[in-house]
Design an enzyme around this catalytic site. Structure first.
Site, PDB file in Angstrom:
ATOM      1  N   LYS A 193     143.934  24.308  74.805  1.00 57.42           N
ATOM      2  CA  LYS A 193     142.925  23.561  74.024  1.00 57.42           C
ATOM      3  C   LYS A 193     142.514  24.358  72.786  1.00 57.42           C
ATOM      4  O   LYS A 193     142.358  25.569  72.853  1.00 57.42           O
ATOM      5  CB  LYS A 193     141.703  23.347  74.917  1.00 57.42           C
ATOM      6  CG  LYS A 193     140.517  22.713  74.226  1.00 57.42           C
ATOM      7  CD  LYS A 193     139.417  22.346  75.211  1.00 57.42           C
ATOM      8  CE  LYS A 193     138.416  23.446  75.410  1.00 57.42           C
ATOM      9  NZ  LYS A 193     137.351  23.077  76.360  1.00 57.42           N
ATOM     10  N   THR A 232     136.452  17.273  76.026  1.00 51.06           N
ATOM     11  CA  THR A 232     137.642  17.964  76.552  1.00 51.06           C
ATOM     12  C   THR A 232     138.378  17.076  77.550  1.00 51.06           C
ATOM     13  O   THR A 232     139.595  16.853  77.439  1.00 51.06           O
ATOM     14  CB  THR A 232     137.210  19.277  77.259  1.00 51.06           C
ATOM     15  OG1 THR A 232     136.576  20.110  76.307  1.00 51.06           O
ATOM     16  CG2 THR A 232     138.392  19.983  77.898  1.00 51.06           C
TER      17      THR A 232
HETATM   18  C1  R5P Z   1     135.165  25.076  77.854  1.00 50.80           C
HETATM   19  O1  R5P Z   1     136.101  25.748  77.608  1.00 50.80           O
HETATM   20  C2  R5P Z   1     134.736  24.588  79.208  1.00 50.80           C
HETATM   21  O2  R5P Z   1     135.527  25.033  80.252  1.00 50.80           O
HETATM   22  C3  R5P Z   1     134.634  23.085  79.213  1.00 50.80           C
HETATM   23  O3  R5P Z   1     135.925  22.540  79.163  1.00 50.80           O
HETATM   24  C4  R5P Z   1     133.838  22.620  78.041  1.00 50.80           C
HETATM   25  O4  R5P Z   1     132.676  23.367  77.889  1.00 50.80           O
HETATM   26  C5  R5P Z   1     133.499  21.170  78.163  1.00 50.80           C
HETATM   27  O5  R5P Z   1     132.818  20.783  77.006  1.00 50.80           O
HETATM   28  P1  R5P Z   1     132.928  19.284  76.507  1.00 50.80           P
HETATM   29  O6  R5P Z   1     132.666  18.425  77.713  1.00 50.80           O
HETATM   30  O7  R5P Z   1     131.849  19.153  75.461  1.00 50.80           O
HETATM   31  O8  R5P Z   1     134.281  19.115  75.925  1.00 50.80           O
END
Ligand code: R5P
Length: 300
Positions: A193, A232
């Site tokens: 990501k 994400t």
């Molecule tokens: C980030 O690397 C965490 O593991 C989560 O994937 C992230 O914080 C999720 O954030 P969001 O839901 O805003 O994409």
């Protein structure tokens, strides 16, 4: 050991105390008319080990300050030790100065907790992308416990995925996918990501690369620590649908659920989203009380 819950974690403290075969410690928390907090601890804590449970979600600044008031009072009343149980450790994600002058919030929070007499810390699936270990942030002993085995068992018994593959939506989540996969007797993998955040903005855009992970005709179970905006998992779910995945499920430890996150993830084709009670929410089906109680047992 006396288990006390701050107002963020009253229910969880009750469940943890129950696991330990006791009642939670009595505490009175009110608000003065001008907005200040009133704290009174109705327990004799002198010489006692105390576990103070306070998760830092949704209004983290309020809950941090309340924690500081309670812990400082416990110290003043002569508690022998204060274990800060912080199921969701807010501010952990700001663990690097991405632009000059930014607060290193994860480090600051640790200093605040230490300053009021906290003697050790327990967190759950703490997000420390770059540091990797919560004990690197605190100077006092700090332990991370995981909800992923409980989430994996829940997925096995209730979601019952067919031909499952467990996927971490980013590199850090591979560890959690691995634990969940064990319970499902399934393979696991991780996507990569990129988060693009412009200087001066707090919102970011997420770009997911699925690499050569094959999800065709399989049920995908995503495992992640936090759902914040859901960006994400929505991106990751859409990518899986494009690659021919069948049903998509999500398990996560901390359902922070900001900004219409559930709607966003469901719109991307996810059938069910399951979280824990580190953050109370409509999807907090699995309780982390057993893993917290087990960690506390080793200290009493
Ligand atoms: C980030 O690397 C965490 O593991 C989560 O994937 C992230 O914080 C999720 O954030 P969001 O839901 O805003 O994409």
């Amino acid at each position: 050991m006396i288990v006390i819950g701050g107002s963020a974690s009253t229910n969880l403290a009750e469940k943890v105390a129950k696991q330990l075969g006791q009642e939670p410690g009595r505490i009175e928390i009110k608000r003065f008319p001008d907005g200040e907090k009133y704290i009174r601890i109705h327990e004799e804590v002198k010489g006692q080990d105390v576990a103070l449970i306070q998760s830092l979600y949704r209004t983290p600044d309020e809950y941090v300050f309340e924690y500081l008031l309670i812990a400082d009072t416990l110290r003043d009343m002569g508690a022998a030790s204060i274990t800060g149980v912080i199921p969701y450790l807010a501010y952990a994600r700001q663990d690097s100065r991405f632009y000059p002058g930014e607060a290193l919030s994860s480090v600051s929070i640790a200093r605040f907790f230490e300053a009021v007499g906290t003697t050790s810390i327990i967190t759950v699936d703490c997000h420390l992308h770059r540091l990797g270990d919560v004990s690197k942030v605190f100077k006092i002993p700090a332990q991370n416990v995981s909800a992923m085995t409980l989430l994996g068992r829940y997925a096995r018994d209730n979601l019952r995925p067919k031909r499952p593959i467990v996927v971490g939506p980013d590199e850090e989540a591979e560890q959690w996918a691995g634990t969940v996969a064990k319970e499902l007797d399934a393979k696991h993998a991780a996507f990569t990501k990129k988060r693009i955040r412009k200087e001066g903005e707090t919102k970011s855009r997420v770009v997911i690369d699925t690499g050569n992970v094959d999800v065709k005709d399989q049920d995908v179970v995503f495992a992640d620590d936090i759902i914040s905006t859901g960006g994400t998992l929505a991106e990751a779910a859409r990518a899986c649908k494009r690659k021919g995945a069948k049903r998509i499920f999500v398990v996560c430890t901390h359902p922070a659920l900001a900004d219409g996150a559930l709607k966003r993830i469901k719109a991307a084709g996810v059938s069910r989203i399951v979280g824990t009670d580190t953050i109370p929410s409509p999807i907090s089906t699995v309780s982390v009380a057993p893993v917290i109680a087990a960690a506390l047992k080793t200290r009493s």
